[in-house]
Design a protein around this motif. Sequence first.
Motif, PDB file in Angstrom:
ATOM      1  N   LYS A 454     -88.669 -20.854 -20.003  1.00  0.00           N
ATOM      2  CA  LYS A 454     -90.224 -20.897 -19.425  1.00  0.00           C
ATOM      3  C   LYS A 454     -90.476 -22.103 -18.667  1.00  0.00           C
ATOM      4  CE  LYS A 454     -91.806 -18.590 -23.389  1.00  0.00           C
ATOM      5  NZ  LYS A 454     -92.545 -18.344 -24.746  1.00  0.00           N
ATOM      6  N   SER A 455     -89.974 -23.034 -18.596  1.00  0.00           N
ATOM      7  CA  SER A 455     -90.161 -24.301 -17.679  1.00  0.00           C
ATOM      8  C   SER A 455     -89.976 -23.651 -16.058  1.00  0.00           C
ATOM      9  CB  SER A 455     -89.318 -25.486 -18.016  1.00  0.00           C
ATOM     10  OG  SER A 455     -87.848 -25.206 -17.442  1.00  0.00           O
ATOM     11  N   LEU A 456     -89.120 -22.546 -15.825  1.00  0.00           N
ATOM     12  CA  LEU A 456     -88.927 -22.239 -14.719  1.00  0.00           C
ATOM     13  C   LEU A 456     -89.866 -21.205 -14.001  1.00  0.00           C
ATOM     14  CD1 LEU A 456     -85.031 -22.205 -15.307  1.00  0.00           C
ATOM     15  CD2 LEU A 456     -86.421 -23.815 -13.713  1.00  0.00           C
ATOM     16  N   PHE A 457     -91.102 -21.084 -14.754  1.00  0.00           N
ATOM     17  CA  PHE A 457     -92.131 -20.305 -14.263  1.00  0.00           C
ATOM     18  C   PHE A 457     -93.532 -21.174 -14.389  1.00  0.00           C
ATOM     19  CE2 PHE A 457     -89.016 -17.459 -15.897  1.00  0.00           C
ATOM     20  CZ  PHE A 457     -88.912 -16.418 -14.753  1.00  0.00           C
ATOM     21  N   SER A 458     -94.575 -21.046 -13.318  1.00  0.00           N
ATOM     22  CA  SER A 458     -95.479 -21.548 -13.398  1.00  0.00           C
ATOM     23  C   SER A 458     -96.650 -20.197 -13.517  1.00  0.00           C
ATOM     24  CB  SER A 458     -95.961 -22.192 -12.261  1.00  0.00           C
ATOM     25  OG  SER A 458     -95.947 -21.193 -11.042  1.00  0.00           O
ATOM     26  N   PHE A 459     -97.928 -20.347 -14.049  1.00  0.00           N
ATOM     27  CA  PHE A 459     -98.690 -19.368 -14.427  1.00  0.00           C
ATOM     28  C   PHE A 459     -99.881 -19.413 -13.715  1.00  0.00           C
ATOM     29  CE2 PHE A 459     -95.628 -20.045 -17.692  1.00  0.00           C
ATOM     30  CZ  PHE A 459     -94.980 -18.862 -17.871  1.00  0.00           C
ATOM     31  N   LEU A 460    -100.441 -18.111 -13.432  1.00  0.00           N
ATOM     32  CA  LEU A 460    -101.792 -17.936 -12.758  1.00  0.00           C
ATOM     33  C   LEU A 460    -102.318 -16.987 -13.418  1.00  0.00           C
ATOM     34  CD1 LEU A 460    -103.814 -18.699 -10.054  1.00  0.00           C
ATOM     35  CD2 LEU A 460    -102.869 -16.510  -9.409  1.00  0.00           C
ATOM     36  N   GLY A 461    -103.329 -17.107 -14.511  1.00  0.00           N
ATOM     37  CA  GLY A 461    -103.712 -16.052 -15.276  1.00  0.00           C
ATOM     38  C   GLY A 461    -102.631 -15.581 -16.026  1.00  0.00           C
ATOM     39  N   GLU A 462    -102.729 -14.189 -15.818  1.00  0.00           N
ATOM     40  CA  GLU A 462    -101.630 -13.312 -16.381  1.00  0.00           C
ATOM     41  C   GLU A 462    -100.163 -12.918 -15.604  1.00  0.00           C
ATOM     42  OE1 GLU A 462    -101.515 -12.097 -19.728  1.00  0.00           O
ATOM     43  OE2 GLU A 462    -103.221 -13.445 -19.806  1.00  0.00           O
ATOM     44  N   ILE A 463    -100.176 -14.072 -14.558  1.00  0.00           N
ATOM     45  CA  ILE A 463     -99.104 -13.938 -13.653  1.00  0.00           C
ATOM     46  C   ILE A 463     -98.086 -14.794 -13.774  1.00  0.00           C
ATOM     47  CG2 ILE A 463     -98.321 -13.613 -11.080  1.00  0.00           C
ATOM     48  CD1 ILE A 463    -101.213 -12.389 -10.513  1.00  0.00           C
ATOM     49  N   ALA A 464     -97.040 -14.590 -13.951  1.00  0.00           N
ATOM     50  CA  ALA A 464     -95.853 -15.661 -13.976  1.00  0.00           C
ATOM     51  C   ALA A 464     -95.023 -15.787 -12.683  1.00  0.00           C
ATOM     52  CB  ALA A 464     -94.744 -15.364 -15.130  1.00  0.00           C
ATOM     53  N   ILE A 465     -95.028 -17.185 -11.933  1.00  0.00           N
ATOM     54  CA  ILE A 465     -94.820 -17.210 -10.815  1.00  0.00           C
ATOM     55  C   ILE A 465     -93.182 -18.024 -10.954  1.00  0.00           C
ATOM     56  CG2 ILE A 465     -94.902 -18.181  -8.396  1.00  0.00           C
ATOM     57  CD1 ILE A 465     -98.071 -18.351  -9.156  1.00  0.00           C
ATOM     58  N   VAL A 466     -91.932 -17.337 -10.234  1.00  0.00           N
ATOM     59  CA  VAL A 466     -91.010 -18.099 -10.427  1.00  0.00           C
ATOM     60  C   VAL A 466     -90.710 -19.192  -9.558  1.00  0.00           C
ATOM     61  CG1 VAL A 466     -88.450 -17.648  -9.605  1.00  0.00           C
ATOM     62  CG2 VAL A 466     -89.648 -15.995 -10.607  1.00  0.00           C
ATOM     63  N   ASP A 467     -89.927 -20.164 -10.148  1.00  0.00           N
ATOM     64  CA  ASP A 467     -90.249 -21.678  -9.651  1.00  0.00           C
ATOM     65  C   ASP A 467     -89.259 -21.581  -8.336  1.00  0.00           C
ATOM     66  OD1 ASP A 467     -90.098 -24.801 -10.831  1.00  0.00           O
ATOM     67  OD2 ASP A 467     -88.922 -24.481  -9.095  1.00  0.00           O
ATOM     68  N   LYS A 468     -89.657 -22.428  -7.255  1.00  0.00           N
ATOM     69  CA  LYS A 468     -89.143 -22.268  -5.828  1.00  0.00           C
ATOM     70  C   LYS A 468     -87.652 -22.558  -6.006  1.00  0.00           C
ATOM     71  CE  LYS A 468     -92.541 -21.926  -2.699  1.00  0.00           C
ATOM     72  NZ  LYS A 468     -93.245 -20.458  -3.803  1.00  0.00           N
ATOM     73  N   LYS A 469     -87.486 -23.439  -6.911  1.00  0.00           N
ATOM     74  CA  LYS A 469     -85.897 -23.820  -7.085  1.00  0.00           C
ATOM     75  C   LYS A 469     -85.034 -22.767  -7.454  1.00  0.00           C
ATOM     76  CE  LYS A 469     -84.246 -26.466 -11.186  1.00  0.00           C
ATOM     77  NZ  LYS A 469     -84.714 -27.278 -12.356  1.00  0.00           N
ATOM     78  N   LEU A 470     -85.376 -21.789  -8.157  1.00  0.00           N
ATOM     79  CA  LEU A 470     -84.605 -20.707  -8.498  1.00  0.00           C
ATOM     80  C   LEU A 470     -84.727 -19.738  -7.073  1.00  0.00           C
ATOM     81  CD1 LEU A 470     -85.688 -19.281 -11.932  1.00  0.00           C
ATOM     82  CD2 LEU A 470     -84.093 -21.129 -11.348  1.00  0.00           C
TER      83      LEU A 470
END
Length: 554
Positions: A454-470
């Motif tokens: 989970k730490s590899l995602f950030s969240f905007l409301g209901e949207i999960a955004i994959v970390d740039k690192k991945l």
Amino acid sequence: MKIFHKDGIDTIIIDSDIDTQDGFDRLKTFIKEGKSYKIEFLSNITLQQGVVLYLAEIVQNPKYNIKIAIKHPFLSSYFHKLSIKHEKLSSLLTHKKISHELFDVILLSGSAGSYEYIMYILQNLPINKATIVIVQHIGEGSKHLHEIIEIKTPYKATYINDGMVVMPKIVYIAPPNYQSIVEDGVFRLKKMGNVNFAEPSITVTMNSLASHYRDKFCAVLLCGYGADGTTSLKEVTDYGSKVVTIEPSLCHDSYMIVKHAIETGHVSFIFNPNELINYLKERVISEQKEEKIVKEFLDKLYEQYGYDFRDYQIQSLIRRINTCMDKVGIGDYEGFFDEVLNNKSTFTKLFFELSINVTQFIRQPNSYEYLKEHVLPYLNNYSHLKMWCAGVASGEEAYSLATLLDSKKMLEKSIIYATDFNPYILQIAKNGLYPKKQIDDVTLSSIEEINHFKSLFSFLGEIAIVDKKLQKNVHFFTHNLTTDSSIGEFQLIICKNVLIYFNEKLQKKVLRLFYDSLSLDGYLVLGQSETIVDFETKKLFKLISSEAKIYQRA
Ligand SMILES: C[S@@+](CC[C@H](N)C(=O)[O-])C[C@H]1O[C@@H](n2cnc3c(N)ncnc32)[C@H](O)[C@@H]1O
């Protein structure tokens, strides 16, 4: 993007399939707070991450008054998954339903004297796509008619149960003491008492089938006493259904049904049994004929668009083609194939139907577990790693692998090639935006692992955004397993739930491609229900874990 009459704009129509979306920066410059805009997407534009996030934000921000409308189902379902509010634009060009003379449902009906003709028809009409329904007043074959049919004819047969889905290629028999009708593609048994002195009544079932299947329905009236089945032939033919019968003289004493039917003037043909068989044969699609027609189409599809589906599992392709035909509203193969070959947008609809993009994060957790425990520690001996996720769909599989590599501190030295033949789904993969629920639903073996994931995602409301690192170490690009060649030397190839759609010949070819693309000790991961069956191909790989479906180059 060119914007005219900037001050007066309130509807923005976007109708292009562009790769670079630099024009969207201009969109941002003139969308002002407090003013109302409607943005309509007409084509299947594959929007990039920045644009999707911008739209997600302004559409829910009360300072703006933005409405989004989308015509293409693919883009609409993407926005729906990401909970981005929008309305669906209906297609302006609805396809004309092309009427055809092919029957989806045939009713064989009668009472005394009809049994021998029913059996004759089932013995001589080759198995085909149509559903056959039998309504007979006197159960001359008694309660065991279905068994007799299965023994004496090539058909599968069953008495109708309430709630049974109407399936092709099956003979359904109306049971006594009920009226059998069809609602929304499902059989219903109704307690209505006698109709025309009969339960089951031919009239009740015939009317129901005619109203449901219209010009795809043919009622065959065979011998019997009384007038059941003949009392509403006008309504039946008004629906576009066909009514045919046999010559009254063939029924000896029990000619009444046939005679009454002919007298109504709504019977299209009066046949002898052989003519009847020939008539039906020409108006149903036999399995062989269907495969032949579809295979000819696949040749043309390849010539026209370069996509080669000729060695996919044919029955699964046929089912998908039929689903697409229903969605597009064209009922006959000829009309539909013509439309696909001449109209790119119909081809795209079929392409989406054939490229089944179902996927999820950490799908089949046991294979990730095995990779983590047994394969990655071994691969860690390499200073650089190249991995390939083939048939990656919307990207979850490649990002899942990246999270695993990150947990093992191996991400920095790894590069993941993530490929699919569907360029639209790859844009979604590149965007790295997913419904938050998908992240919440992930199963891993420990809380620490879930927290790390989970730490590899950030969240905007209901949207999960994959970390740039991945994202940095995952490269998405199109690659077609049927026509493209090897793309490098990999220590690990993951190709899950793709080979199941291929026939044995194509599976063999693709497995050879993987063998050629693996380093000498490289690993291959397949999907849960996939195994290497071909004897020669088996020699190319060692089975490492049958549960996790992991192989190593032999
Ligand atoms: C069911 S998905 C599997 C996704 C993912 N591997 C998983 O297991 O969750 C199958 C994917 O294979 C892709 N595919 C089908 N035929 C292909 C081909 N010839 N070349 C490359 N990809 C193909 C489809 O577009 C689809 O995205």
